[in-house]
Design an enzyme around this catalytic site. Sequence first.
Site, PDB file in Angstrom:
ATOM      1  N   GLU A   1      45.302  43.441  39.442  1.00  0.00           N
ATOM      2  CA  GLU A   1      44.394  44.254  38.624  1.00  0.00           C
ATOM      3  C   GLU A   1      44.934  45.628  38.246  1.00  0.00           C
ATOM      4  O   GLU A   1      44.222  46.629  38.342  1.00  0.00           O
ATOM      5  CB  GLU A   1      43.047  44.411  39.360  1.00  0.00           C
ATOM      6  CG  GLU A   1      42.385  43.090  39.675  1.00  0.00           C
ATOM      7  CD  GLU A   1      41.002  43.253  40.324  1.00  0.00           C
ATOM      8  OE1 GLU A   1      40.610  44.391  40.644  1.00  0.00           O
ATOM      9  OE2 GLU A   1      40.327  42.227  40.505  1.00  0.00           O
TER      10      GLU A   1
ATOM     11  N   ASN B   1      48.402  39.213  39.108  1.00  0.00           N
ATOM     12  CA  ASN B   1      47.060  38.607  39.090  1.00  0.00           C
ATOM     13  C   ASN B   1      46.061  39.581  38.465  1.00  0.00           C
ATOM     14  O   ASN B   1      46.083  40.774  38.775  1.00  0.00           O
ATOM     15  CB  ASN B   1      46.662  38.318  40.551  1.00  0.00           C
ATOM     16  CG  ASN B   1      45.454  37.417  40.704  1.00  0.00           C
ATOM     17  OD1 ASN B   1      45.448  36.299  40.186  1.00  0.00           O
ATOM     18  ND2 ASN B   1      44.439  37.878  41.424  1.00  0.00           N
TER      19      ASN B   1
ATOM     20  N   GLU C   1      40.893  32.542  40.942  1.00  0.00           N
ATOM     21  CA  GLU C   1      39.641  32.932  41.619  1.00  0.00           C
ATOM     22  C   GLU C   1      38.444  32.374  40.870  1.00  0.00           C
ATOM     23  O   GLU C   1      37.420  33.042  40.687  1.00  0.00           O
ATOM     24  CB  GLU C   1      39.539  34.471  41.700  1.00  0.00           C
ATOM     25  CG  GLU C   1      40.734  35.118  42.375  1.00  0.00           C
ATOM     26  CD  GLU C   1      40.622  36.640  42.521  1.00  0.00           C
ATOM     27  OE1 GLU C   1      39.521  37.203  42.310  1.00  0.00           O
ATOM     28  OE2 GLU C   1      41.645  37.267  42.869  1.00  0.00           O
TER      29      GLU C   1
ATOM     30  N   HIS D   1      36.862  34.698  36.665  1.00  0.00           N
ATOM     31  CA  HIS D   1      35.464  34.945  37.048  1.00  0.00           C
ATOM     32  C   HIS D   1      34.650  34.930  35.762  1.00  0.00           C
ATOM     33  O   HIS D   1      34.651  35.903  35.005  1.00  0.00           O
ATOM     34  CB  HIS D   1      35.325  36.301  37.746  1.00  0.00           C
ATOM     35  CG  HIS D   1      36.068  36.388  39.039  1.00  0.00           C
ATOM     36  ND1 HIS D   1      35.735  35.603  40.128  1.00  0.00           N
ATOM     37  CD2 HIS D   1      37.109  37.156  39.422  1.00  0.00           C
ATOM     38  CE1 HIS D   1      36.563  35.899  41.129  1.00  0.00           C
ATOM     39  NE2 HIS D   1      37.400  36.833  40.741  1.00  0.00           N
TER      40      HIS D   1
ATOM     41  N   ASP E   1      35.194  31.099  39.428  1.00  0.00           N
ATOM     42  CA  ASP E   1      33.764  30.903  39.704  1.00  0.00           C
ATOM     43  C   ASP E   1      33.010  31.146  38.403  1.00  0.00           C
ATOM     44  O   ASP E   1      33.475  31.896  37.547  1.00  0.00           O
ATOM     45  CB  ASP E   1      33.238  31.750  40.884  1.00  0.00           C
ATOM     46  CG  ASP E   1      33.522  33.235  40.791  1.00  0.00           C
ATOM     47  OD1 ASP E   1      33.882  33.731  39.694  1.00  0.00           O
ATOM     48  OD2 ASP E   1      33.368  33.927  41.819  1.00  0.00           O
TER      49      ASP E   1
HETATM   50  C1  XIL Z   1      36.312  40.146  46.703  1.00  0.00           C
HETATM   51  C2  XIL Z   1      35.838  39.385  47.941  1.00  0.00           C
HETATM   52  O1  XIL Z   1      35.392  38.115  47.539  1.00  0.00           O
HETATM   53  C3  XIL Z   1      34.713  40.146  48.630  1.00  0.00           C
HETATM   54  O2  XIL Z   1      34.417  39.553  49.883  1.00  0.00           O
HETATM   55  C4  XIL Z   1      35.117  41.610  48.839  1.00  0.00           C
HETATM   56  O3  XIL Z   1      34.015  42.332  49.358  1.00  0.00           O
HETATM   57  C5  XIL Z   1      35.590  42.234  47.551  1.00  0.00           C
HETATM   58  O4  XIL Z   1      36.655  41.471  47.013  1.00  0.00           O
HETATM   59  N1  XIL Z   1      39.121  40.185  42.455  1.00  0.00           N
HETATM   60  C6  XIL Z   1      39.973  39.944  43.521  1.00  0.00           C
HETATM   61  C7  XIL Z   1      39.398  39.557  44.828  1.00  0.00           C
HETATM   62  O5  XIL Z   1      41.194  39.944  43.330  1.00  0.00           O
HETATM   63  O6  XIL Z   1      40.174  40.043  45.906  1.00  0.00           O
HETATM   64  C8  XIL Z   1      37.981  40.017  44.979  1.00  0.00           C
HETATM   65  O7  XIL Z   1      37.465  39.490  46.207  1.00  0.00           O
HETATM   66  C9  XIL Z   1      37.149  39.586  43.789  1.00  0.00           C
HETATM   67  C10 XIL Z   1      37.692  40.185  42.522  1.00  0.00           C
END
Ligand code: XIL
Length: 300
Positions: free
Chosen positions: A128, A171, A236, A208, A238
């Site tokens: 990020e 990422n 990731e 996401h 969802d």
């Molecule tokens: C999130 C986790 O799921 C949570 O448990 C934590 O509190 C915050 O981070 N992008 C990412 C992940 O790269 O590491 C993040 O994970 C979600 C967004």
Amino acid sequence: AATLGAAAAGGNRYFGTAAASGRLGDSTYATVLDREFTMITPENEMKWDTVEPARGSFNFGPGDSIVNHAAAHGQRMRGHTLVWHSQLPGWVGSIGDAATLRGVLDNHITQEMSHYKGKIYAWDVVNEAFADDGSGRHRPSVFQNLLGDGFIEQAFRTARNVDPAAKLCYNDYSIEDWSAAKTQGVYSMVKDFKSRGVPIDCVGFQSHFGSGGAPASFRTTLANFAALGVDVQLTELDIAQAAPAAYAGAVQACLDVARCTGITVWGIRDSDSWRTGENPLLFDNNGNKKAAYTSVLNAL
Ligand code: XIL
């Protein structure tokens, strides 16, 4: 195939999930984890605030518990993440000069990657680093502010030296839509790295998504990055409310690109999700398969 992992393996891909060390003792959780998933990303256990909470003081216990679980169940690991502006302990943010920060960054990457050397398939070396503001530029952070754009290159070069066998990934989120300035900023960086020989092997698209799922251009985005000579992955995934068609569409975008080597969902049951109340995952709170699960399995 009867499981996500086996179905993805038919196309030489993996199907992974984020996992939390504190849940490994929950038998419903562990049963689904070990039945369905062939790759594990630690949800929080390899982040800087856990691994190096004070300068030079390293804590690998939580990460080790996940690595040991994966080894015992034949799963591979994605390391997440070495350099990120978030979940960063305050002492790093308080560093005031570039030379000190450069040394701290180098040492953090070296210690963490050395500890896990040989056990990690791919590392999210930098997470990020790009801004959401439509500028296509890097986001402000202690790394960016003190070291400038070069901090990303430094991180990848250090990482390659420490564990030459691990795949090194960048990422990010909101880089799935080809027309987005953020996507173009990351694309330009990867293109530049490839042209100058800066070591980078893969780009992770967090994925996401809202209830509509992936943007229509997602497949194009994945294909264009892959054409630069990197692997791509959904890291990731969802989707709000987990509409089956939205899940199938995101999965299909990966399947349509030969260098899309795997898909990871960000948790197992809805009750495990960081997106509280959005029910974005493939299993319900009791660990039962949702309609989205069947849709993904059929798409694979
Ligand atoms: C999130 C986790 O799921 C949570 O448990 C934590 O509190 C915050 O981070 N992008 C990412 C992940 O790269 O590491 C993040 O994970 C979600 C967004």
